[in-house]
Motif scaffolding. Structure first.
Motif: not given
Length: 412
Positions: A348-360
């Motif tokens: 969020a700090s760099s507004h990066n959309n890679k490596n999304m947090p994912i819990l299933l």
């Protein structure tokens, strides 16, 4: 037999939830919940350092120790080609890149894809909820955002408070009138199409696609207008008016999500936790949540943000426990419900959309593992979406242009 069994006596109708006896030996219905975060999660506190099943729990996973066998952690995954920072909130469940142009048209979201084919089985084909405001990651087939309901008390009324006879009559009339109007509009479309250029024809076609979606929804709604709603032993919730009390609001709406699932009012729910600009009332936190998410690696901000995110994960864990405690003839509600927690922001700090947090969690997948993919060359998140769609029994091998299911994610 209808989805619900109706008990009739002395002019009184009582709607019962899903019952095994009314469906022979059929298993409980499969359900899906997406909880989406607008401000991400700190990856160093979320993702274990080791891949596989014998990982050491991270800071955020430690409070979920009793749920370990019901959760899969995924790292190194994202939506291919999606950029735009906060704008990618629109892409969380669609995997469509909306960051490049303000005129881009979105595609159908995962929850609405499921509801399109299976939502007719319940009073509400889907529920789209939010922590505050109407913004949501749920989009129709024509690319229109579905506004979120952010009031637990209003949701409770929709789910469990029966309309009066006059209200039901008026609702039916409105549905029928709306469908008649749309029939007329669609008749006129043939004349208009012949008078327009290519660009306008495309725009009009998108509009009429939206009209047809609405018509289908109305037809489904009409069948439920005069049926009684479920009776539950729960008091109506009182909305929390403090917009900064993010965790309490999350917990209250999560209770409503659990009630909607328990009563089989719907099987597809999206709950968007968009974030709060103010200071969340947590001991040790003195700065606004949004400001903390843009930490710039400042140690004090990171420490405060970790406190906030730990509470978010704890509340999510309690929601899972609520589902696990409900027994549906030998199968827990969590086993029949796949619950996805994710965000458009990997950093969020760099507004990066890679490596999304994912819990299933839940859904009878073989959990208890950390699926660790390449942090530089991310694994396509839509493959997980395909796995979820196939789990629902939908015969598809593709979502948003990505083909195939998620490697390592298998059903029990």
């Amino acid at each position: 037999m209808n989805r619900r069994t109706l008990l009739r006596g002395s002019g009184v109708f009582l709607a019962l939830p899903w019952l095994e006896s009314a469906h022979g030996k059929a298993p409980p219905p499969r359900r899906f919940v997406a909880m989406t975060l607008g401000l991400g999660l700190l990856s160093e506190n979320l993702n274990p350092k080791k891949a596989g099943r014998d990982y050491e729990p991270s800071r955020y996973l430690t409070p979920l120790g009793d749920l370990r066998k019901q959760i899969t952690v995924v790292s190194g995954a994202s939506h291919p080609g999606v950029t735009g920072g906060h704008r990618a909130e629109a892409s969380i469940l669609t995997a469509k890149n909306m960051g490049g142009s303000s005129g881009a048209r979105n595609s159908i979201s995962l929850d609405q894809y499921m509801a399109k084919y299976q939502g007719i089985q319940t009073r509400f084909p889907s529920l789209v909820l939010g922590s505050s405001g109407a913004n949501s990651p749920s989009y129709t087939e024509s690319g229109a955002m579905i506004p979120a309901e952010s009031s637990p008390s209003r949701l409770f009324t929709r789910l469990f408070v029966d309309d009066t006879a006059d209200q039901r009559k008026l609702q039916t009339q409105r549905i029928q009138q709306g469908r008649s109007i749309m029939d007329l509009v669609q008749d006129d479309s043939k004349r208009l199409m012949g008078e327009l250029g290519t660009g306008d024809r495309d725009r009009l076609d998108a509009y009429f696609t939206s009209v047809r979606d609405l018509e289908n929804r109305m037809a489904e709604t009409e069948g439920w207008a005069n049926r009684p709603k479920p009776t539950i032993d729960a008091a109506p919730p009182v909305d929390n008016g403090n917009s900064n009390d993010f965790i309490s609001r999350q917990r209250l709406m999560s209770k409503m999500v659990a009630l909607a699932l328990k009563t089989d009012s719907t099987r597809f729910i999206t709950y968007h936790l968009g974030g709060s600009g103010g200071v969340i009332p947590i001991e040790g936190v003195s700065e606004g949540y949004h400001g903390l998410s843009h930490h710039g690696l400042d140690p004090d901000k990171l420490a405060q943000l970790a406190l906030v995110e730990t509470e978010i994960i704890k509340a999510w864990g309690d929601f899972l426990r609520d589902l696990a405690a409900v027994d549906e003839h030998g199968v827990s509600l969590l086993d029949s419900t796949a619950v996805l927690l994710t965000s458009n922001l990997g950093n969020a700090s760099s507004h990066n959309n890679k490596n999304m947090p994912i819990l299933l969690a839940g859904g009878r997948f073989k959990h208890g593992q950390h699926l660790a993919f390449d942090q530089e060359n991310n694994y396509p998140l839509p493959k997980i979406f395909v796995s979820l769609l196939q789990r629902q029994g939908l015969e598809t091998n593709r979502f948003a242009g990505t083909k195939g299911t998620c490697a390592g994610l298998e059903l029990v």
